[in-house]
Design a protein around this motif. Structure first.
Motif, PDB file in Angstrom:
ATOM      1  N   GLU A  98      -7.455  -5.972 -17.749  1.00  0.00           N
ATOM      2  CA  GLU A  98      -8.587  -5.676 -16.870  1.00  0.00           C
ATOM      3  C   GLU A  98      -8.224  -5.303 -15.485  1.00  0.00           C
ATOM      4  O   GLU A  98      -7.222  -5.803 -14.924  1.00  0.00           O
ATOM      5  CB  GLU A  98      -9.537  -6.567 -16.775  1.00  0.00           C
ATOM      6  CG  GLU A  98     -10.449  -7.031 -17.723  1.00  0.00           C
ATOM      7  CD  GLU A  98     -11.560  -7.846 -17.872  1.00  0.00           C
ATOM      8  OE1 GLU A  98     -11.695  -8.566 -16.686  1.00  0.00           O
ATOM      9  OE2 GLU A  98     -11.819  -8.406 -18.871  1.00  0.00           O
ATOM     10  N   LYS A  99      -8.528  -4.118 -15.081  1.00  0.00           N
ATOM     11  CA  LYS A  99      -8.311  -3.597 -13.548  1.00  0.00           C
ATOM     12  C   LYS A  99      -8.267  -4.550 -12.720  1.00  0.00           C
ATOM     13  O   LYS A  99      -7.472  -4.607 -11.723  1.00  0.00           O
ATOM     14  CB  LYS A  99      -9.092  -2.270 -13.266  1.00  0.00           C
ATOM     15  CG  LYS A  99      -8.582  -1.733 -12.140  1.00  0.00           C
ATOM     16  CD  LYS A  99      -9.789  -0.637 -11.456  1.00  0.00           C
ATOM     17  CE  LYS A  99      -9.401  -0.107 -10.404  1.00  0.00           C
ATOM     18  NZ  LYS A  99     -10.405   1.108  -9.814  1.00  0.00           N
ATOM     19  N   ASP A 100      -9.419  -5.288 -12.323  1.00  0.00           N
ATOM     20  CA  ASP A 100      -9.541  -6.500 -11.356  1.00  0.00           C
ATOM     21  C   ASP A 100      -8.512  -7.450 -11.398  1.00  0.00           C
ATOM     22  O   ASP A 100      -8.644  -8.252 -10.304  1.00  0.00           O
ATOM     23  CB  ASP A 100     -11.110  -6.757 -11.290  1.00  0.00           C
ATOM     24  CG  ASP A 100     -11.340  -7.478 -12.598  1.00  0.00           C
ATOM     25  OD1 ASP A 100     -10.685  -7.791 -13.512  1.00  0.00           O
ATOM     26  OD2 ASP A 100     -12.667  -8.017 -12.608  1.00  0.00           O
ATOM     27  N   ARG A 125       0.869  -1.244  -0.062  1.00  0.00           N
ATOM     28  CA  ARG A 125      -0.022  -0.064  -0.009  1.00  0.00           C
ATOM     29  C   ARG A 125       1.041   1.223   0.062  1.00  0.00           C
ATOM     30  O   ARG A 125       0.493   2.351  -0.577  1.00  0.00           O
ATOM     31  CB  ARG A 125      -0.780   0.098   1.208  1.00  0.00           C
ATOM     32  CG  ARG A 125      -1.626   1.021   1.324  1.00  0.00           C
ATOM     33  CD  ARG A 125      -3.298   1.057   0.740  1.00  0.00           C
ATOM     34  NE  ARG A 125      -3.908   2.066   0.790  1.00  0.00           N
ATOM     35  CZ  ARG A 125      -4.511   2.789  -0.309  1.00  0.00           C
ATOM     36  NH1 ARG A 125      -4.362   2.556  -1.447  1.00  0.00           N
ATOM     37  NH2 ARG A 125      -5.171   3.965   0.175  1.00  0.00           N
ATOM     38  N   ILE A 155      -3.069   3.375 -12.736  1.00  0.00           N
ATOM     39  CA  ILE A 155      -2.253   2.006 -12.703  1.00  0.00           C
ATOM     40  C   ILE A 155      -1.286   2.114 -13.802  1.00  0.00           C
ATOM     41  O   ILE A 155      -0.165   1.652 -13.587  1.00  0.00           O
ATOM     42  CB  ILE A 155      -3.285   0.931 -12.714  1.00  0.00           C
ATOM     43  CG1 ILE A 155      -4.172   1.019 -11.444  1.00  0.00           C
ATOM     44  CG2 ILE A 155      -2.638  -0.329 -12.761  1.00  0.00           C
ATOM     45  CD1 ILE A 155      -5.274  -0.391 -11.701  1.00  0.00           C
ATOM     46  N   ASN A 186      -9.597  -0.103 -18.974  1.00  0.00           N
ATOM     47  CA  ASN A 186      -8.471  -1.474 -19.022  1.00  0.00           C
ATOM     48  C   ASN A 186      -7.395  -0.686 -18.703  1.00  0.00           C
ATOM     49  O   ASN A 186      -7.251   0.553 -18.753  1.00  0.00           O
ATOM     50  CB  ASN A 186      -8.533  -2.254 -20.044  1.00  0.00           C
ATOM     51  CG  ASN A 186      -9.737  -3.203 -20.111  1.00  0.00           C
ATOM     52  OD1 ASN A 186     -10.440  -3.629 -19.237  1.00  0.00           O
ATOM     53  ND2 ASN A 186     -10.506  -3.056 -21.274  1.00  0.00           N
ATOM     54  N   GLN A 190      -6.452  -1.129  -6.382  1.00  0.00           N
ATOM     55  CA  GLN A 190      -8.304  -1.100  -6.611  1.00  0.00           C
ATOM     56  C   GLN A 190      -8.330   0.411  -6.312  1.00  0.00           C
ATOM     57  O   GLN A 190      -9.427   0.949  -6.946  1.00  0.00           O
ATOM     58  CB  GLN A 190      -8.947  -1.986  -5.915  1.00  0.00           C
ATOM     59  CG  GLN A 190      -8.624  -3.379  -6.550  1.00  0.00           C
ATOM     60  CD  GLN A 190      -8.658  -3.595  -8.172  1.00  0.00           C
ATOM     61  OE1 GLN A 190      -9.423  -3.054  -8.863  1.00  0.00           O
ATOM     62  NE2 GLN A 190      -7.505  -4.194  -8.491  1.00  0.00           N
ATOM     63  N   GLU A 215      -7.488   4.540 -10.546  1.00  0.00           N
ATOM     64  CA  GLU A 215      -8.072   4.419 -11.961  1.00  0.00           C
ATOM     65  C   GLU A 215      -7.113   3.648 -12.937  1.00  0.00           C
ATOM     66  O   GLU A 215      -5.992   3.521 -12.718  1.00  0.00           O
ATOM     67  CB  GLU A 215      -8.481   5.666 -12.558  1.00  0.00           C
ATOM     68  CG  GLU A 215      -9.573   6.477 -11.977  1.00  0.00           C
ATOM     69  CD  GLU A 215     -10.714   5.788 -11.647  1.00  0.00           C
ATOM     70  OE1 GLU A 215     -11.048   5.090 -12.718  1.00  0.00           O
ATOM     71  OE2 GLU A 215     -11.421   5.698 -10.549  1.00  0.00           O
ATOM     72  N   ILE A 218      -5.137  -6.161  -4.789  1.00  0.00           N
ATOM     73  CA  ILE A 218      -6.130  -5.235  -3.965  1.00  0.00           C
ATOM     74  C   ILE A 218      -5.558  -3.680  -3.906  1.00  0.00           C
ATOM     75  O   ILE A 218      -6.264  -2.823  -3.925  1.00  0.00           O
ATOM     76  CB  ILE A 218      -6.489  -5.922  -2.776  1.00  0.00           C
ATOM     77  CG1 ILE A 218      -7.678  -5.106  -2.283  1.00  0.00           C
ATOM     78  CG2 ILE A 218      -5.507  -6.153  -1.886  1.00  0.00           C
ATOM     79  CD1 ILE A 218      -9.015  -5.555  -2.681  1.00  0.00           C
ATOM     80  N   GLU A 219      -4.181  -3.758  -3.844  1.00  0.00           N
ATOM     81  CA  GLU A 219      -3.695  -2.322  -3.420  1.00  0.00           C
ATOM     82  C   GLU A 219      -3.908  -1.470  -4.592  1.00  0.00           C
ATOM     83  O   GLU A 219      -4.048  -0.058  -4.261  1.00  0.00           O
ATOM     84  CB  GLU A 219      -2.044  -2.467  -3.218  1.00  0.00           C
ATOM     85  CG  GLU A 219      -1.810  -3.440  -1.894  1.00  0.00           C
ATOM     86  CD  GLU A 219      -1.809  -4.963  -2.056  1.00  0.00           C
ATOM     87  OE1 GLU A 219      -1.528  -5.482  -1.091  1.00  0.00           O
ATOM     88  OE2 GLU A 219      -2.083  -5.212  -3.149  1.00  0.00           O
TER      89      GLU A 219
END
Length: 178
Positions: A145-147, A4, A161, A120, A154, A157, A151-152
Motif C-alpha cells: 500500500e502506498k501509505d 525529498r 513509486i 498499490n 506521498q 502516484e 512521507i517523501e
C-alpha cells in the motif's frame, strides 16, 4: 534514507518519460492500446520496444498480444486497474517467459488509456531491489500500500513509486529503463 531531493531528481530525470508514456497511451483507442501495451512498444521512442522488456523478446511479447487481443471485450468492461491485472496475469501464465513485469507494465499502459490506475505499489524485478534499499528487507507480497512508504513518497502516484523504485534499485545501471 530517501530524501525529498531523491524524489525531485527522479521526477526530472525519469518521471517525465513515464508521464509522456501515460499521455501517449491516453490518446490511443483500446485496440491500439492492447497491441502496443502487450508488445511493449514505446510510442515515445520511435515505437521501439521498451528496453526493460527486451528480455521477454519481441516474439514472446507478440504471443502475449495474440492472447490478450482475444480478451478485448473483457478489458473494455474493466473498471479498475486490478481488473485489468487479472486479465494480464491470465495471459502471463499461458505464455512462457512473459512474467510479472510484462503483466504489470501491460496492465498499466492499458490503465493509462482507460484512466484507471493502481491503488498499490506493485513489486517485481528491479522494483524489489529498490524496495529492499529503502526498507532493508525483501518484500513479502506482490504489492504494498502506498501509505506504507515514507512521507517523501506521498507526492507520487503508486505507479510513479513503482517506477522510482525500479530506477533506485538499478542505480548502477546508468541506462536502465523502467
Amino acid at each position: 534514507m530517501i530524501k525529498r531531493k531523491d524524489i525531485e531528481d527522479y521526477q526530472i530525470s525519469h518521471g517525465k518519460h513515464l508521464q509522456n508514456v501515460k499521455t501517449a497511451f491516453e490518446k490511443f483507442n483500446l485496440k491500439e492500446t492492447i497491441e502496443k501495451a502487450a508488445k511493449s512498444i514505446d510510442p515515445t521512442n520511435n515505437n521501439k520496444m521498451f528496453s526493460h522488456q527486451r528480455r521477454v523478446g519481441k516474439e514472446t511479447a507478440k504471443e502475449g498480444y495474440g492472447l490478450l487481443k482475444l480478451k478485448e471485450a473483457a478489458i473494455a468492461k474493466c473498471q479498475t486497474f486490478e481488473d485489468i491485472m487479472v486479465i494480464t496475469d491470465e495471459v502471463m501464465i499461458q505464455v512462457d517467459r512473459l512474467g510479472l513485469l510484462w503483466s504489470y507494465d501491460t496492465a498499466l499502459r492499458i490503465g493509462f488509456q482507460k484512466k484507471v490506475y493502481p491503488k498499490n505499489v506493485y513489486l517485481q524485478a528491479g522494483v524489489k531491489k529498490g524496495y529492499k534499499k529503502i526498507f532493508n528487507q525483501n518484500p513479502k507480497n506482490r504489492f504494498v500500500e502506498k501509505d506504507m512508504f515514507p512521507i517523501e513518497f506521498q507526492v507520487l502516484e503508486p505507479y510513479e513509486i513503482e517506477n522510482f523504485l525500479c530506477h533506485w534499485g538499478n542505480d548502477k545501471q546508468k541506462n536502465k529503463s523502467c
